[in-house]
Design a protein around this motif. Structure first.
Motif, PDB file in Angstrom:
ATOM      1  N   GLU A  38      -4.173  12.806  -8.841  1.00  0.00           N
ATOM      2  CA  GLU A  38      -4.885  11.536  -8.896  1.00  0.00           C
ATOM      3  C   GLU A  38      -4.482  10.616  -7.742  1.00  0.00           C
ATOM      4  N   ARG A  39      -3.233  10.681  -7.329  1.00  0.00           N
ATOM      5  CA  ARG A  39      -2.714   9.772  -6.299  1.00  0.00           C
ATOM      6  C   ARG A  39      -2.427  10.579  -5.038  1.00  0.00           C
ATOM      7  N   LYS A  40      -3.456  10.731  -4.222  1.00  0.00           N
ATOM      8  CA  LYS A  40      -3.370  11.654  -3.095  1.00  0.00           C
ATOM      9  C   LYS A  40      -2.429  11.161  -2.002  1.00  0.00           C
ATOM     10  N   LYS A  41      -2.184   9.846  -1.929  1.00  0.00           N
ATOM     11  CA  LYS A  41      -1.293   9.315  -0.901  1.00  0.00           C
ATOM     12  C   LYS A  41       0.176   9.506  -1.253  1.00  0.00           C
ATOM     13  N   GLU A  42       0.467   9.821  -2.517  1.00  0.00           N
ATOM     14  CA  GLU A  42       1.863   9.997  -2.929  1.00  0.00           C
ATOM     15  C   GLU A  42       2.547  11.089  -2.114  1.00  0.00           C
ATOM     16  N   GLY A  43       1.856  12.181  -1.893  1.00  0.00           N
ATOM     17  CA  GLY A  43       2.445  13.277  -1.140  1.00  0.00           C
ATOM     18  C   GLY A  43       2.793  12.867   0.277  1.00  0.00           C
ATOM     19  N   VAL A  44       1.941  12.059   0.893  1.00  0.00           N
ATOM     20  CA  VAL A  44       2.209  11.566   2.249  1.00  0.00           C
ATOM     21  C   VAL A  44       3.450  10.689   2.251  1.00  0.00           C
ATOM     22  N   VAL A  45       3.527   9.771   1.281  1.00  0.00           N
ATOM     23  CA  VAL A  45       4.698   8.882   1.175  1.00  0.00           C
ATOM     24  C   VAL A  45       5.964   9.703   0.965  1.00  0.00           C
ATOM     25  N   SER A  46       5.884  10.748   0.148  1.00  0.00           N
ATOM     26  CA  SER A  46       7.049  11.586  -0.129  1.00  0.00           C
ATOM     27  C   SER A  46       7.520  12.304   1.129  1.00  0.00           C
ATOM     28  N   HIS A 115      18.657   6.429  -5.987  1.00  0.00           N
ATOM     29  CA  HIS A 115      18.107   7.602  -6.665  1.00  0.00           C
ATOM     30  C   HIS A 115      16.734   7.333  -7.267  1.00  0.00           C
ATOM     31  N   GLY A 116      16.479   6.106  -7.707  1.00  0.00           N
ATOM     32  CA  GLY A 116      15.218   5.782  -8.370  1.00  0.00           C
ATOM     33  C   GLY A 116      13.994   6.036  -7.512  1.00  0.00           C
ATOM     34  N   VAL A 117      14.171   6.041  -6.188  1.00  0.00           N
ATOM     35  CA  VAL A 117      13.052   6.342  -5.289  1.00  0.00           C
ATOM     36  C   VAL A 117      12.430   7.686  -5.664  1.00  0.00           C
ATOM     37  N   HIS A 118      13.273   8.644  -5.994  1.00  0.00           N
ATOM     38  CA  HIS A 118      12.809   9.994  -6.341  1.00  0.00           C
ATOM     39  C   HIS A 118      11.946   9.983  -7.592  1.00  0.00           C
ATOM     40  N   ASN A 242       3.975   0.151  -6.482  1.00  0.00           N
ATOM     41  CA  ASN A 242       2.876   1.028  -6.105  1.00  0.00           C
ATOM     42  C   ASN A 242       3.455   2.327  -5.560  1.00  0.00           C
ATOM     43  N   SER A 243       3.252   3.426  -6.274  1.00  0.00           N
ATOM     44  CA  SER A 243       3.864   4.703  -5.889  1.00  0.00           C
ATOM     45  C   SER A 243       3.270   5.279  -4.613  1.00  0.00           C
ATOM     46  N   GLU A 244       2.162   4.706  -4.129  1.00  0.00           N
ATOM     47  CA  GLU A 244       1.547   5.159  -2.885  1.00  0.00           C
ATOM     48  C   GLU A 244       1.883   4.252  -1.704  1.00  0.00           C
ATOM     49  N   SER A 245       2.800   3.305  -1.941  1.00  0.00           N
ATOM     50  CA  SER A 245       3.226   2.384  -0.880  1.00  0.00           C
ATOM     51  C   SER A 245       4.650   2.732  -0.446  1.00  0.00           C
ATOM     52  N   PHE A 246       4.826   3.075   0.818  1.00  0.00           N
ATOM     53  CA  PHE A 246       6.157   3.426   1.315  1.00  0.00           C
ATOM     54  C   PHE A 246       7.128   2.266   1.154  1.00  0.00           C
ATOM     55  N   SER A 247       6.710   1.058   1.463  1.00  0.00           N
ATOM     56  CA  SER A 247       7.602  -0.099   1.382  1.00  0.00           C
ATOM     57  C   SER A 247       8.005  -0.387  -0.059  1.00  0.00           C
ATOM     58  N   ASP A 248       7.063  -0.269  -0.999  1.00  0.00           N
ATOM     59  CA  ASP A 248       7.402  -0.473  -2.405  1.00  0.00           C
ATOM     60  C   ASP A 248       8.410   0.572  -2.873  1.00  0.00           C
ATOM     61  N   VAL A 249       8.123   1.816  -2.559  1.00  0.00           N
ATOM     62  CA  VAL A 249       8.965   2.924  -3.005  1.00  0.00           C
ATOM     63  C   VAL A 249      10.389   2.783  -2.483  1.00  0.00           C
ATOM     64  N   GLN A 250      10.519   2.419  -1.213  1.00  0.00           N
ATOM     65  CA  GLN A 250      11.836   2.388  -0.576  1.00  0.00           C
ATOM     66  C   GLN A 250      12.595   1.079  -0.797  1.00  0.00           C
ATOM     67  N   PHE A 251      11.891  -0.044  -0.933  1.00  0.00           N
ATOM     68  CA  PHE A 251      12.590  -1.331  -0.844  1.00  0.00           C
ATOM     69  C   PHE A 251      12.402  -2.274  -2.030  1.00  0.00           C
TER      70      PHE A 251
END
Length: 301
Positions: A38-46, A115-118, A242-251
């Motif tokens: 469903e969230r196709k950008k997640e893989g890119v962010v990962s 660790h929560g980033v994962h 937002n799991s598809e946002s690099f900045s949200d995921v990391q920071f």
């Protein structure tokens, strides 16, 4: 087995990262084509997260990791050889250490920010393996860096660790590929058992910390099987991330920790925000994972 043969094995294992990355991309592509993701950008962010977190390892690993391991080995407590049973013992000790460090990653808030980033991915597939914090170098090396002090040659660890990581990679495979393996759950961390670990369902919170063996979770009573009538919802308990946002995921989790520390009324409370489990607050103690689990179990019963 001698040092020369171990070095040969290490050379072969160097290609493992490329193989794992290829598996991630292939599975991700299949899931996208079949409209299961469903969230196709997640893989890119990962994958971007993986590439960026690899930089400090590349720049500092020989000094901070390899150098430290050989220094500890030179001052080892025991002289351990390369007998087959020592390899098994080394793997078991490594796996227990992963369990313990993993537990801390969920129980100490500033470690959870790493660790929560994962755990931020809301779709489960192999690309989730690549989803790690850019500060991961301050946590993951503790899984193995201390083992040479016991007498395990660093080269042994450099063989054990990637093999264990390969197994851990496969536990992230999508449920459409591998379902439940109930008979294996008694011994190993299977994809089903690890899917529980990635769930944000209240009854599944902070369970199944093991990487290869499920024995540790059973001993320390952190084991939870996948329930037949409890569909897994992946991700973390966070309404704004937002799991598809690099900045949200990391920071984002770091930003929120900083706000809590900054607004804490006392120095003691500031320290507690850093070291207490996620969910703690200085006003009423907050609600933490155990309370959510207990309430969910009560509602089910």
């Amino acid at each position: 087995m001698n040092i020369a043969s171990i070095e040969e094995i290490m050379g072969q294992l160097q290609h493992m990262s490329v193989i794992v990355l290829a598996l991630m991309i292939v599975e991700w592509g299949i899931l996208i084509v079949t409209n299961y993701v469903e969230r196709k950008k997640e893989g890119v962010v990962s994958i971007v997260s993986y590439l960026l977190q690899s930089i400090p390892y590349f720049l500092l690993s020989k000094v901070l990791i390899v150098g430290t391991m050989f220094l500890l080995y030179e001052n080892r407590f025991f002289d351990i050889g390369f007998q087959w049973y020592m390899w098994i013992l080394g793997y078991i000790l490594y796996d227990f250490t992963v369990f313990f460090v993993h537990y801390l990653g969920h129980s100490v808030r500033f470690l959870w920010c790493i660790h929560g980033v994962h755990h931020t991915a809301e779709d489960m597939n192999l690309t989730v393996v690549a989803r790690g914090s850019i500060f991961d170098i301050f946590l993951t090396p503790f899984n193995f860096i201390w083992l040479p002090i016991l007498g395990f040659h660093p080269f042994m660890i450099f063989v054990i660790e990637p093999i264990a990581r390969l197994y851990a990679t496969l536990t992230h495979i999508n449920e459409k590929v591998i379902g439940k393996e109930k008979w294996l759950d008694k011994i190993l961390i299977t994809p089903s058992i690890h899917r529980v670990h990635h769930a944000k369902n209240h009854i599944y919170l902070d369970r199944n910390y093991g990487e290869t063996f499920s024995i540790w979770d059973r001993i320390f009573k952190t084991f939870q099987k996948e329930l037949d009538n409890e569909k897994i919802m992946y991700g973390i308990m966070h309404d704004k991330l937002n799991s598809e946002s690099f900045s949200d995921v990391q920071f984002l989790m770091w930003k929120e920790l900083w706000v809590d520390v900054k607004n804490a009324p006392t120095f003691s409370d500031k320290i507690k925000y850093v070291f207490m489990p996620p969910g703690w607050n200085h006003m009423d103690g907050g609600i933490m994972a155990k309370e959510y689990r207990d309430k969910a179990r009560l509602e089910r019963s």
